[in-house]
Design an enzyme around this catalytic site. Structure first.
Site, PDB file in Angstrom:
ATOM      1  N   GLU A  43      -3.595  76.463  11.898  1.00  0.00           N
ATOM      2  CA  GLU A  43      -2.928  77.660  12.423  1.00  0.00           C
ATOM      3  C   GLU A  43      -3.262  78.892  11.576  1.00  0.00           C
ATOM      4  O   GLU A  43      -3.283  78.827  10.339  1.00  0.00           O
ATOM      5  CB  GLU A  43      -1.413  77.433  12.423  1.00  0.00           C
ATOM      6  CG  GLU A  43      -0.594  78.605  12.939  1.00  0.00           C
ATOM      7  CD  GLU A  43       0.905  78.415  12.752  1.00  0.00           C
ATOM      8  OE1 GLU A  43       1.670  79.073  13.473  1.00  0.00           O
ATOM      9  OE2 GLU A  43       1.304  77.603  11.890  1.00  0.00           O
ATOM     10  N   LYS A 116       2.645  80.917  21.216  1.00  0.00           N
ATOM     11  CA  LYS A 116       3.586  79.968  20.616  1.00  0.00           C
ATOM     12  C   LYS A 116       4.994  80.168  21.163  1.00  0.00           C
ATOM     13  O   LYS A 116       5.536  81.273  21.124  1.00  0.00           O
ATOM     14  CB  LYS A 116       3.560  80.156  19.100  1.00  0.00           C
ATOM     15  CG  LYS A 116       4.404  79.189  18.283  1.00  0.00           C
ATOM     16  CD  LYS A 116       4.098  79.419  16.814  1.00  0.00           C
ATOM     17  CE  LYS A 116       4.931  78.551  15.894  1.00  0.00           C
ATOM     18  NZ  LYS A 116       4.571  78.779  14.473  1.00  0.00           N
ATOM     19  N   CYS A 157       2.170  74.673  15.671  1.00  0.00           N
ATOM     20  CA  CYS A 157       3.067  74.450  14.541  1.00  0.00           C
ATOM     21  C   CYS A 157       4.495  74.078  14.956  1.00  0.00           C
ATOM     22  O   CYS A 157       4.730  72.955  15.360  1.00  0.00           O
ATOM     23  CB  CYS A 157       3.034  75.642  13.600  1.00  0.00           C
ATOM     24  SG  CYS A 157       3.589  75.241  11.918  1.00  0.00           S
TER      25      CYS A 157
END
Length: 291
Positions: A43, A116, A157
């Site tokens: 990431e 995200k 993540c």
């Protein structure tokens, strides 16, 4: 073909984006030479993990997908090597900022952008200061031409801790799940080591969805913050649909791991377990209530 070869990269980063891109590029070349068709960097590999502190000057580092140096570099590399590279980057979209991922196909084109969905906010991981929650919804993409059945799902993540995210991508047709990550020490509790929990959460997704998992983390200690720094614990891995580890890296080493996955076997195992046959969506309404 029913097989796909996947790779995860693990390395440390500096404040110099060009140096970081060069380091990632070297490992992408190594992964491609080992036969990898889909290669996952960690990431936000464009620099150090800047979300440890709140600094308004860092918004200047964000860029649109069509202009971001990391995305442009990976596009050129993907086209040259004929590989797919899910590329995490700090995205600017007008006045808005996102923790995003560009899915770059083997022709070098961006197949789409995922933003995200789950944004953490805590000591050392103050992402809500920088990023809006993603507005793309979960997404999946077709695999490379050599593995056309390998539909790819990617969470970023903090997404990796949520079983709902993994299951949503599975219901959209994902055959392999990828998670680029930046995670390490917890500044609020130095006795807490989440490395084992981190892996267990994703291995749980592998088992309960009968799906292979690829996770790429960073390593090294990066300075900054009131606590003086943050150490990232690596331990990147590839797990099969049973949750068994096919390849892994340690807490400090840099490098590449690869594994070849037989998608026909995975589909047989998934059907035999019956998890998707026996689902009861009529009972799951509570899952979409706020509290």
């Amino acid at each position: 073909m029913t097989a796909i070869t996947v790779a995860a990269l693990q390395l440390g980063f500096t404040p110099d984006i060009d140096r970081n891109i060069a380091a990632v590029s070297r490992l992408v070349h190594e992964a491609a030479a080992r036969g990898a068709q889909v290669i996952l960097p960690p990431e936000l590999f464009e620099g150090e993990y800047f979300c440890r502190t709140e600094d308004e000057g860092l918004f200047a580092n964000a860029a649109p997908v069509t202009q971001h140096k990391a995305v442009l570099a990976m596009q050129a590399l993907a086209e040259a090597l004929r590989v797919t590279i899910p590329t995490s980057f700090f995205e600017a979209d007008g006045p808005h900022h996102y923790n995003s991922l560009a899915m770059i196909g083997p022709d070098g084109e961006v197949q789409g952008v995922y933003r995200k969905s789950h944004i953490p906010d805590g000591p050392g991981y103050e992402e809500k200061f920088y990023f809006r929650p993603g507005n793309t919804g979960f997404k999946v993409w077709p695999g490379p031409a050599a593995a056309p059945d390998a539909t790819l799902g990617v969470g970023v993540c903090w997404d990796q801790w949520y079983p709902e995210a993994a299951r949503a991508m599975m219901l959209m047709g994902a055959q392999v799940l990828f998670y680029p990550t930046a995670i390490g020490s917890e500044p609020h509790d130095t006795s807490l080591d989440t490395a084992r929990l981190w892996r267990r959460a994703m291995v749980g997704h592998a088992v309960s969805n009968v799906v292979p998992i690829v996770a790429a983390n960073r390593v090294g200690t990066e300075p900054g913050g009131e606590e003086g720094g943050q150490t990232f614990y690596g331990t990147s891995f590839i797990a099969d649909e049973r949750g068994d580890i096919l390849a892994e890296l340690g807490r400090e080493e840099e490098g590449v791991i690869t594994a070849t996955i037989d998608l026909a076997r995975v589909r047989r195992h998934r059907a035999a377990f019956g998890f998707f046959r026996d689902r009861r969506p009529d009972l799951y309404g509570r899952l979409v209530e706020d509290s």
